[in-house]
Design an enzyme around this catalytic site. Structure first.
Site, short mmCIF file in Angstrom:
data_model
loop_
_atom_site.label_atom_id
_atom_site.label_comp_id
_atom_site.label_asym_id
_atom_site.label_seq_id
_atom_site.Cartn_x
_atom_site.Cartn_y
_atom_site.Cartn_z
N GLN A 296 14.70 27.29 31.31
CA GLN A 296 14.91 26.40 32.45
C GLN A 296 13.82 25.35 32.51
O GLN A 296 14.09 24.16 32.70
CB GLN A 296 14.90 27.23 33.74
CG GLN A 296 15.53 26.52 34.90
CD GLN A 296 16.97 26.20 34.62
OE1 GLN A 296 17.71 27.01 34.07
NE2 GLN A 296 17.38 24.98 34.93
N TYR B 256 30.21 9.73 33.49
CA TYR B 256 28.94 9.14 33.10
C TYR B 256 28.18 10.11 32.21
O TYR B 256 28.04 11.29 32.54
CB TYR B 256 28.07 8.82 34.33
CG TYR B 256 26.88 7.99 33.93
CD1 TYR B 256 26.95 6.60 33.95
CD2 TYR B 256 25.72 8.59 33.46
CE1 TYR B 256 25.87 5.83 33.52
CE2 TYR B 256 24.64 7.82 33.03
CZ TYR B 256 24.73 6.45 33.07
OH TYR B 256 23.67 5.70 32.63
N GLU C 105 20.66 27.29 41.56
CA GLU C 105 21.73 26.82 40.67
C GLU C 105 22.16 27.96 39.74
O GLU C 105 23.35 28.23 39.59
CB GLU C 105 21.17 25.65 39.86
CG GLU C 105 22.18 25.00 38.93
CD GLU C 105 21.51 23.98 38.02
OE1 GLU C 105 20.26 23.97 37.93
OE2 GLU C 105 22.24 23.21 37.37
N HIS C 106 21.18 28.61 39.10
CA HIS C 106 21.45 29.73 38.19
C HIS C 106 20.75 30.97 38.71
O HIS C 106 19.55 30.92 39.00
CB HIS C 106 20.90 29.45 36.79
CG HIS C 106 21.35 28.15 36.20
ND1 HIS C 106 20.54 27.04 36.16
CD2 HIS C 106 22.52 27.79 35.64
CE1 HIS C 106 21.19 26.04 35.58
NE2 HIS C 106 22.40 26.46 35.25
N GLU D 164 45.72 12.74 75.27
CA GLU D 164 44.74 11.96 74.50
C GLU D 164 44.90 10.45 74.76
O GLU D 164 44.22 9.65 74.12
CB GLU D 164 44.88 12.27 73.00
CG GLU D 164 44.47 13.72 72.68
CD GLU D 164 44.38 14.03 71.19
OE1 GLU D 164 44.86 13.21 70.37
OE2 GLU D 164 43.82 15.09 70.85
N SER E 240 17.05 20.95 37.62
CA SER E 240 17.69 22.25 37.41
C SER E 240 16.78 23.41 37.83
O SER E 240 15.57 23.24 37.94
CB SER E 240 17.99 22.34 35.91
OG SER E 240 18.98 23.27 35.62
N ASN F 179 20.24 9.20 35.80
CA ASN F 179 18.90 9.03 36.36
C ASN F 179 18.97 8.52 37.81
O ASN F 179 20.05 8.48 38.41
CB ASN F 179 18.07 8.09 35.47
CG ASN F 179 18.67 6.68 35.41
OD1 ASN F 179 19.49 6.31 36.25
ND2 ASN F 179 18.28 5.93 34.40
N GLN G 203 24.96 -0.49 36.44
CA GLN G 203 26.00 -1.44 36.03
C GLN G 203 27.25 -0.73 35.53
O GLN G 203 28.38 -1.18 35.76
CB GLN G 203 25.46 -2.44 34.99
CG GLN G 203 24.93 -1.84 33.69
CD GLN G 203 23.46 -1.44 33.75
OE1 GLN G 203 22.90 -1.25 34.84
NE2 GLN G 203 22.82 -1.29 32.61
#
Lengths: 431, 431
Positions: B259, B130, B327-328, B415, B237, B214, B191
């Site tokens: 950032q 995507y 993240e960074h 079992e 981020s 999104n 979709q």
């Protein structure tokens, strides 16, 4: 009657497509109920957890009783049949030895420009292990989840197991003990998942939750996904046996039933190029069902979801196996290795007539937590990597920045991210 | 004003806890809307996909126009600035070279009993990528997702990218072309996720979907999770800079703003043991903001979510960094390697003053798809393993089955799974 398919039949493609599309997962719509429970535990902690446990497990606890005591664990180990404990110990050793080989190596290298690159693996600090209560409480699953976590180096492995009406399976506690898990809480369902994800006054939160559970547990795991990591959502179990005339029909039938006895939604499939074998297996299944303790479950599974697929040549089984992407694939043919090399989608492969899947379930050493419902097309069985994460490393000096900087700045500008470009340019005195 | 914290302050623990708990994700409740779209596309295929595209992207298509033609791709490549294309090409080469080192090795061994064990890695056969449309259409992200998929050996990499009002970013098509992706559809939103997961007459289904999007895309990915594999759900981020007095405040400010310019919900944090540096950085941020094209976004991010944490000694930053799990992580101290070795939770580490994170975003070679919102505590950046899966292998002969069988049978009986025990016993002539 199981489904009978034949690749030489003109309508095979359509019939196989329908067989593939057959829905075995129970689509219980429990999400709204789960969301209420999860939100309640996230908001009110222990009080909500205790109320839900009273309601769903008919168990009255106060916060001091949530945790299973060391003494209870010790008593449970004593209460178990020593032969079973010895078998669990053998399983633990073999699982540990297999999974140690999965420990990943760190990487660090310097490229032609002098840039230092690489990555480093580290264990997740805290992991929660969900263990179902009641009839599906399998000590072997405790080992299969807890041992790889310990091998990975997880600092804190927390187990939750529901105790409906106050009952706990001593073998589950014994398996936890053997795997070195001592932080155990007698809670289950969506409320236990929420407690692990959000933490309560009594239960410190974890960063990832693994282990199978019922529809409520699965829905709750889906809800907390993102807040914490989760493993796959387990569906009903399945086995695919590929066999030629060299195979023993009674052994195949036993393996098909070993799968079918798990759950009425389990699935057992045979692919063979030998019409006589197909018939012999079908008859052996009926014979063996007559003396099986869990015959009702196994019969329902075999009749509703079982299948026998006849192929013209055993090579046809490759494409069918890839489409079925079975959790367990047994190959009992003259050349099992040759066939296995061509099949891409399977959770685990059991090679040859003397490797019944039950060996892999218990004492083979490989993991029995495997992708179900065709998800072997895109996911793997549980392993050490599921309890670790990778941090990448990058190091430039002034020379390397000078060489790579202009391209980074060009891309920053092209993406409309001028501060990105500036963070490079400011170091190079470039505008 | 960004949050100012000081570890020597008596209320630091509470203030840091509140800072950690600050919610930056937009909790848009779009699940019900997404479910309708996903179900519609799953049920009606192309017709539903085309209707949703008309509605959300204001674009009139018929099924024959869903796919971006080879000619359009070639035209797009020609329309791009050659300097940008050259930078993308450098990025592609470096990403490919880094990720080739992530290709895992198969394992096969024989244990002391003679049991053959191991596993085999294989690429996922079909993956969907995507790519967001509009302003967040980043060609670098196309490379970061598509190149590891190609390195893994994925047979079919399918890209979907929305084309609102018919507009497509030529750089996105150029990046796809450079990465060897030629199957591209001009659809987006829930979709597009549904079309990838369930397939339509025009778009064959894939087995895993990766890439950012999104709130609708994220919710749709969550809904199809299980049917197909998905990557992580990307959040806003963030960067954490750890710096001592050796660091250049203007460089740090530039990195914090790189950032912050991504998104008003992005987060930039500085930890330092030098009060003078903290002040200098804060002032440099204000100065640099005054000339930044995306100053409004960056200022909102810095003011709402930015933070400066003063520590008594730089070693205190280790525990804070592990809790933040950024993240960074940029380390600009006298001994960046020494500090990095102690920090466990970070998506990627950028070592030393000459490694601005923007290098890693574009041309370093490591992946810029990294765990956000503290999920580096339990997950890794995107890599080759995300496009592969592991199949375990087990092979016993009669001798091995004789040795392991009794323990497996004991566990089967314990079992309550007697058919499991029988599948072993029938081969050993054991009851």
């Amino acid at each position: 009657m199981p489904v009978l398919l034949d690749t030489s039949s003109p309508d095979f493609a359509a019939a196989f497509g329908a067989f593939l599309a057959m829905k075995r997962e129970v689509a219980a719509d429990v999400e709204a109920a789960c969301r209420r429970i999860v939100d309640d535990v996230a908001g009110r902690g222990d009080a909500a957890l205790i109320e839900a446990t009273r309601r769903f497990d008919r168990l009255e606890l106060d916060a001091s009783k949530l945790r299973v005591s060391e003494d209870e664990i010790a008593q449970a180990v004593k209460a178990c049949d020593p032969k079973t404990v010895a078998a669990l110990e053998l399983a633990r050793e073999r699982i540990e030895s297999f999974h140690r080989r999965q420990l990943p190596k760190d990487e660090r290298f310097t490229d032609a420009l002098g840039v230092e690159l690489g990555w480093r693996w580290s264990a997740i600090q805290a992991v929660g292990l969900y263990v179902p209560g009641g009839t599906a409480a399998y000590p072997s699953s405790v080992l299969m989840n807890a041992v790889p976590a310990r091998v990975a180096g997880v600092d804190r492995v927390v187990m939750v197991v529901p105790s409906p009406d106050g009952k706990l399976n001593p073998l589950v506690l014994a398996a936890a003990h053997l795997a070195g898990v001592s932080e155990i809480y007698r809670v289950g369902g969506a409320q236990a998942i929420a407690a692990l994800a959000y933490g309560t006054a009594t239960i410190a939160p974890v960063f990832k939750i693994v282990g199978p559970g019922n529809a409520y547990v699965a829905a709750a795991k889906r809800l907390v996904f993102g807040k914490v990591g989760i493993d796959m959502i387990a569906g009903p179990s399945e086995v695919l046996v590929i066999a030629d005339r060299s195979a023993n029909p009674a052994w195949i039938a036993a393996d098909l039933l070993a799968q079918a006895e798990h759950d009425a939604n389990a699935q057992s499939i045979l692919i063979t190029d030998d019409p006589a074998l197909a018939g012999d297996v079908a008859r052996a299944v009926e014979t063996q069902l007559s003396t099986l303790p869990r015959a009702d479950i196994a019969r329902a599974s075999w009749q509703d979801f079982g299948g026998i697929i006849k192929v013209k040549a055993i090579e046809e089984s490759v494409a069918l196996a890839d489409a079925l992407a079975a959790e367990h694939l047994e190959i009992m043919t003259a050349d099992p290795e040759g066939l296995a090399a061509k099949i891409r989608n399977a959770g685990a492969v059991f090679l040859g007539a003397h490797t019944p899947e039950a060996i892999g379930d218990y004492v083979g050493g490989s993991n029995h937590v495997l992708p179900t419902a065709r998800s072997a097309r895109f996911s793997s069985g549980l392993g050490v990597l599921d309890f670790m994460k990778r941090t990448s490393m990058l190091k430039c000096g002034p020379d390397q920045l000078r060489q790579l900087g202009p391209a980074a700045m060009a891309l920053g500008h092209a993406e409309g991210l001028d501060a990105h470009s500036r963070s490079v340019g400011i170091r190079l005195n470039l505008p």
